[in-house]
Design an enzyme around this catalytic site. Structure first.
Site, short mmCIF file in Angstrom:
data_model
loop_
_atom_site.label_atom_id
_atom_site.label_comp_id
_atom_site.label_asym_id
_atom_site.label_seq_id
_atom_site.Cartn_x
_atom_site.Cartn_y
_atom_site.Cartn_z
N ILE A 182 -1.74 11.87 -3.69
CA ILE A 182 -3.20 12.06 -3.65
C ILE A 182 -3.80 11.30 -2.46
CG2 ILE A 182 -3.62 12.64 -6.08
CD1 ILE A 182 -4.18 9.58 -6.45
N PRO A 183 -3.52 11.77 -1.25
CA PRO A 183 -4.05 11.07 -0.08
C PRO A 183 -5.58 11.06 -0.07
CG PRO A 183 -3.06 13.17 0.55
CD PRO A 183 -2.78 12.97 -0.89
N HIS A 184 -6.13 9.90 0.26
CA HIS A 184 -7.57 9.73 0.37
C HIS A 184 -7.85 8.57 1.32
CE1 HIS A 184 -6.10 7.26 -2.95
NE2 HIS A 184 -7.11 6.44 -2.74
N GLY A 185 -9.10 8.46 1.73
CA GLY A 185 -9.45 7.46 2.73
C GLY A 185 -9.70 6.07 2.15
N ARG A 231 -5.09 4.14 4.68
CA ARG A 231 -4.91 3.91 3.24
C ARG A 231 -3.42 3.95 2.89
NH1 ARG A 231 -7.15 1.90 -0.77
NH2 ARG A 231 -9.08 3.02 -0.51
#
Length: 143
Positions: A62-65, A48
């Site tokens: 805001i790291p997310h997949g 991502r």
């Protein structure tokens, strides 16, 4: 913010990371440790970031997949990871990462709530400076 989505044990306030990707791995590792995601989710978080930066301003990312990563999510959860020495996030200093694991669209509400916090300078500053997990929970709940 939904109290069940952020557990006290998912708040880490004195972490170190050598790079953005190292910070993402650390955040993903917390989500794995609390049983919210399978280890494969961490790879989708890195993917991502390759396609679009998760830096949102005010020293927060805001790291997310990816969408494909949703299959590796066991339950919706957040992890709050603070890097007191900051991490270089594509030229931006990041102090706090709020990692998101969401099976459905629950992350949209979370993002909206985070945006409200970041637009409030005092709350954003308090989040960056938090040294106690209870403090983080209070900031994110708006109390």
């Amino acid at each position: 913010m939904d109290e069940g989505i952020l557990e006290k044990r998912a708040i880490r306030l004195d972490e170190r990371a050598a790079s953005r990707d190292d910070a993402i791995r650390r955040c993903g590792g917390v989500l794995v440790e609390i049983g919210a995601v399978d280890p494969a989710y961490v790879g989708t978080m890195l993917a991502r970031e390759q396609s679009i930066s998760t830096y949102v301003g005010e020293g927060v990312a805001i790291p997310h997949g990816t969408l494909e990563g949703k299959s590796a999510v066991r339950r919706d959860a957040l992890a709050v990871v603070r890097f007191p020495e900051t991490v270089d996030w594509d030229g931006n200093p990041v102090t706090v990462c709020v990692a998101i694991a969401a099976q459905g669209d629950g992350h949209v509400d979370i993002l909206a709530e985070l945006a409200e916090i970041l637009m409030d300078e005092d709350r954003a500053e308090a989040l960056r400076g938090a040294t106690d997990p209870d403090e983080v929970l209070q900031i994110l709940k708006g109390t």
